[in-house]
Structures are given as structure tokens and as C-alpha cells.
Motif scaffolding. Sequence first.
Motif, mmCIF file in Angstrom:
data_model
loop_
_atom_site.group_PDB
_atom_site.id
_atom_site.type_symbol
_atom_site.label_atom_id
_atom_site.label_comp_id
_atom_site.label_asym_id
_atom_site.label_seq_id
_atom_site.Cartn_x
_atom_site.Cartn_y
_atom_site.Cartn_z
ATOM 1 N N SER A 88 7.198 -20.557 -1.075
ATOM 2 C CA SER A 88 6.264 -20.479 0.043
ATOM 3 C C SER A 88 5.455 -21.766 0.106
ATOM 4 C CB SER A 88 5.323 -19.275 -0.098
ATOM 5 O OG SER A 88 4.477 -19.422 -1.225
ATOM 6 N N VAL A 89 5.083 -22.135 1.319
ATOM 7 C CA VAL A 89 4.228 -23.303 1.547
ATOM 8 C C VAL A 89 2.965 -22.800 2.231
ATOM 9 C CG1 VAL A 89 4.028 -25.583 2.585
ATOM 10 C CG2 VAL A 89 6.272 -24.759 1.837
ATOM 11 N N ASP A 90 1.814 -23.041 1.633
ATOM 12 C CA ASP A 90 0.556 -22.496 2.134
ATOM 13 C C ASP A 90 -0.556 -23.536 2.062
ATOM 14 O OD1 ASP A 90 1.034 -19.339 2.322
ATOM 15 O OD2 ASP A 90 1.971 -20.022 0.476
ATOM 16 N N CYS A 91 -1.621 -23.248 2.795
ATOM 17 C CA CYS A 91 -2.862 -24.009 2.647
ATOM 18 C C CYS A 91 -3.654 -23.403 1.490
ATOM 19 C CB CYS A 91 -3.705 -23.919 3.913
ATOM 20 S SG CYS A 91 -3.053 -24.785 5.332
ATOM 21 N N GLY A 92 -4.492 -24.188 0.845
ATOM 22 C CA GLY A 92 -5.328 -23.624 -0.190
ATOM 23 C C GLY A 92 -5.761 -24.628 -1.227
ATOM 24 N N ASN A 93 -6.261 -24.088 -2.328
ATOM 25 C CA ASN A 93 -6.759 -24.884 -3.447
ATOM 26 C C ASN A 93 -5.937 -24.527 -4.677
ATOM 27 O OD1 ASN A 93 -8.199 -25.953 -5.623
ATOM 28 N ND2 ASN A 93 -10.187 -25.606 -4.662
ATOM 29 N N GLY A 224 2.049 -36.284 -4.685
ATOM 30 C CA GLY A 224 2.103 -37.613 -4.086
ATOM 31 C C GLY A 224 1.206 -37.776 -2.877
ATOM 32 N N ALA A 225 0.566 -36.678 -2.448
ATOM 33 C CA ALA A 225 -0.280 -36.757 -1.247
ATOM 34 C C ALA A 225 -1.690 -37.228 -1.566
ATOM 35 C CB ALA A 225 -0.337 -35.396 -0.553
ATOM 36 N N GLY A 226 -2.006 -37.386 -2.841
ATOM 37 C CA GLY A 226 -3.343 -37.812 -3.233
ATOM 38 C C GLY A 226 -3.477 -39.318 -3.286
ATOM 39 N N ILE A 227 -3.763 -39.839 -4.462
ATOM 40 C CA ILE A 227 -4.030 -41.274 -4.583
ATOM 41 C C ILE A 227 -2.805 -42.063 -5.041
ATOM 42 C CG2 ILE A 227 -6.467 -40.885 -5.082
ATOM 43 C CD1 ILE A 227 -5.825 -41.403 -8.041
ATOM 44 N N ALA A 228 -1.666 -41.387 -5.218
ATOM 45 C CA ALA A 228 -0.453 -42.099 -5.636
ATOM 46 C C ALA A 228 -0.067 -43.146 -4.592
ATOM 47 C CB ALA A 228 0.696 -41.121 -5.844
ATOM 48 N N ARG A 229 0.314 -44.325 -5.061
ATOM 49 C CA ARG A 229 0.698 -45.420 -4.163
ATOM 50 C C ARG A 229 2.211 -45.595 -4.203
ATOM 51 N NH1 ARG A 229 -3.913 -46.231 -6.744
ATOM 52 N NH2 ARG A 229 -5.740 -46.998 -5.619
ATOM 53 N N PHE A 230 2.826 -45.606 -3.037
ATOM 54 C CA PHE A 230 4.261 -45.822 -2.945
ATOM 55 C C PHE A 230 4.508 -47.299 -2.654
ATOM 56 C CE2 PHE A 230 4.080 -41.301 -2.561
ATOM 57 C CZ PHE A 230 5.293 -40.837 -3.053
ATOM 58 N N ILE A 263 -0.884 -26.905 -0.010
ATOM 59 C CA ILE A 263 -1.328 -28.122 0.658
ATOM 60 C C ILE A 263 -2.831 -28.012 0.901
ATOM 61 C CG2 ILE A 263 -1.086 -29.594 2.694
ATOM 62 C CD1 ILE A 263 1.756 -28.533 2.967
ATOM 63 N N TYR A 264 -3.567 -28.963 0.368
ATOM 64 C CA TYR A 264 -5.022 -28.950 0.517
ATOM 65 C C TYR A 264 -5.422 -29.684 1.797
ATOM 66 C CZ TYR A 264 -9.969 -29.600 -0.532
ATOM 67 O OH TYR A 264 -11.339 -29.587 -0.483
ATOM 68 N N GLY A 265 -6.332 -29.081 2.551
ATOM 69 C CA GLY A 265 -6.823 -29.735 3.759
ATOM 70 C C GLY A 265 -5.985 -29.411 4.981
ATOM 71 N N ASP A 266 -5.926 -30.356 5.905
ATOM 72 C CA ASP A 266 -5.260 -30.149 7.187
ATOM 73 C C ASP A 266 -3.752 -30.087 7.010
ATOM 74 O OD1 ASP A 266 -4.713 -29.904 9.869
ATOM 75 O OD2 ASP A 266 -4.897 -32.058 10.274
ATOM 76 N N ILE A 267 -3.171 -28.998 7.500
ATOM 77 C CA ILE A 267 -1.721 -28.824 7.407
ATOM 78 C C ILE A 267 -1.078 -28.921 8.786
ATOM 79 C CG2 ILE A 267 -1.577 -26.323 7.786
ATOM 80 C CD1 ILE A 267 0.296 -26.149 5.416
ATOM 81 N N GLY A 268 -1.928 -29.132 9.798
ATOM 82 C CA GLY A 268 -1.454 -29.092 11.183
ATOM 83 C C GLY A 268 -0.423 -30.140 11.542
ATOM 84 N N ASP A 269 -0.377 -31.260 10.794
ATOM 85 C CA ASP A 269 0.570 -32.320 11.124
ATOM 86 C C ASP A 269 1.916 -32.132 10.444
ATOM 87 O OD1 ASP A 269 -0.475 -32.729 8.626
ATOM 88 O OD2 ASP A 269 -0.668 -34.900 8.811
#
Length: 285
Positions: A88-93, A224-230, A263-269
Motif C-alpha cells: 500500500s502507498v499512503d500519506c503519513g508519518n 530518496g525523497a529527503g536530502i539525498a542528492r542524485f 509518503i510524508y507531506g503533499d502526495i497530490g503530484d
Amino acid sequence: MNRIYKWYNSLSKQIRDSIIISVTILGMISTILSILGISLGDCKEFSLLLRTGIVIVAFLIICVITYITLGRIFNNSVKLTIRQTSVSVDCGNIFEAQGLRVIGWGNPFNTVVDDIVISKKSLHGQLVLEHGSKDEIDKTVEAEARRLGLNKNSDDLYDFPLGTIIPYNSSIDNHTYLMLAMTELNSRYESHTNMAKYERMLMKMWKEIDRVYASQDIALPLLGAGIARFDDGPKHKDDLLRCMLCTLNSSGVSLNSGVKIIIYGDIGDIPLYEYKDIFHTIPRR
């Protein structure tokens, strides 16, 4: 006809399903009206062009309503099955999730949280400061390094292979965390990776999770959605999510517990509906 088929397949799943559902609803309405003996053909004052226009307008209205409804239903969560594993993919903490919580680290597993080596706002930093004990974590890392036969580097730390999982049982909040060697650190303590390393890390991670999870549910952030740099350019959340799901499918790992990607925060995109049946044509093993 072939061009129409290609055009139709190029549409998003949400649009295609909206069209199918709308056609089905119109067919049901037509059938019911036929049973009741009602037909637009009975309206002699309506021309054929007008009757055709009414049907097209009705179809478009139903299609738009269906599209919006599907978007709202799957706006914040979606469930799918990958190799018999419920995902499952959800919003949350992540720190409020049940089960084993995966937290990404730099591969030395450094516990110095000072906004230089480790950001206090990162999940890594929050685990050390609020949900765990620095001494406990250091001892856990030391024990795992001895098990793997690793030697310390010039910074008196251990460089674990990317994708390594170290289970940590916190006495602070009584939860078990799966500490993940997700990225490498450069001389300025910046987390770095690229898409090739990221994919290899995920492949090893799923196998490591299979090794330690003991049939418990797994909760992961969008890695990888945090501070990780690609190094090969920034990655959209959609790219990271798709990579996490595809590597689970490619890894051959099949878990008998649930996996939740949070997923933390906005998931709308992130177009979650597009993931609903992403692997339904791939045979399970």
C-alpha cells in the motif's frame, strides 16, 4: 484503427478506466430504458444529429464525473499486489506506522546529529534524537560490523555495503527500526547516490528485509525523497516510488506480510491511480 488503438493506450489509466466505466454506465442506462420501452428515437421532434449530440454530451458528463471520482478515491492511498506481497502507498508519518520501520542512513551509520554531519530534521536525525538511543545504536552497528567482518575507515567508522539492513530495537519507543545503508557520504557529509546505485541498493534492501522481517509488517518512507542528492539529476517522487515498486518485483522477494510505503507531506503530484494495476500482467512466481 491501429492509430486509434495506439492513441487510446497512450492515455493515462485513469482516463482509460473513466472511458470504460462511462461506456458501461451508458449501456446500462440504455438497457434499462429499452426494457421500459423508452427511446430517444421516440422523440420525433429531435433530429438524428440532436439525439447523437445528447448521447455524446451525456457520455462526456459521466466520463468527467468518473474521472474526478477516481482521482478523489485514490488521492491519498492505493493498494496493489506484487509477487503475492500486499503493498500500500499512503500519506503519513513513518514514526506513527505499525510494524518494522525502515529508516535510510548514510552507509557509515554515523550518529552525530548536529545539522552538519546529520540533519536534525531528517528521519535519520529524528530517530537518533527522539526515537532511539545514540549509545544503543552505536553498539548495534558495532555488533553488525563484527558479524560482517568489516574494518573501520579513516574516520573510525564502518563503511557498510549499500542496501545493508541493521535491525535496531529501541528502548525509547519500544519499536524495531530497520536501519538502511541508503547513500554514501562525501567529505562534506553530503548524502550522494545516482539512479544506478539507488536501484542496486533497493534490490539488496528487499533481500535484506526478507532476511530479517520475521513475517512482520514493513513500513518504509519514500526513500530518496529527503536530502539525498542524485548525481545524475534530481528525481521526482513519482520516479522514486516507481523504482521502489519495480525493484521489489524484480528482486524475486515475496513477503507474507504487508508492505506500506509512507509518503510524508503533499502526495497530490503523484498519480497514485496509475499504480493500481501496474503489475497485473506480470505472472506471479
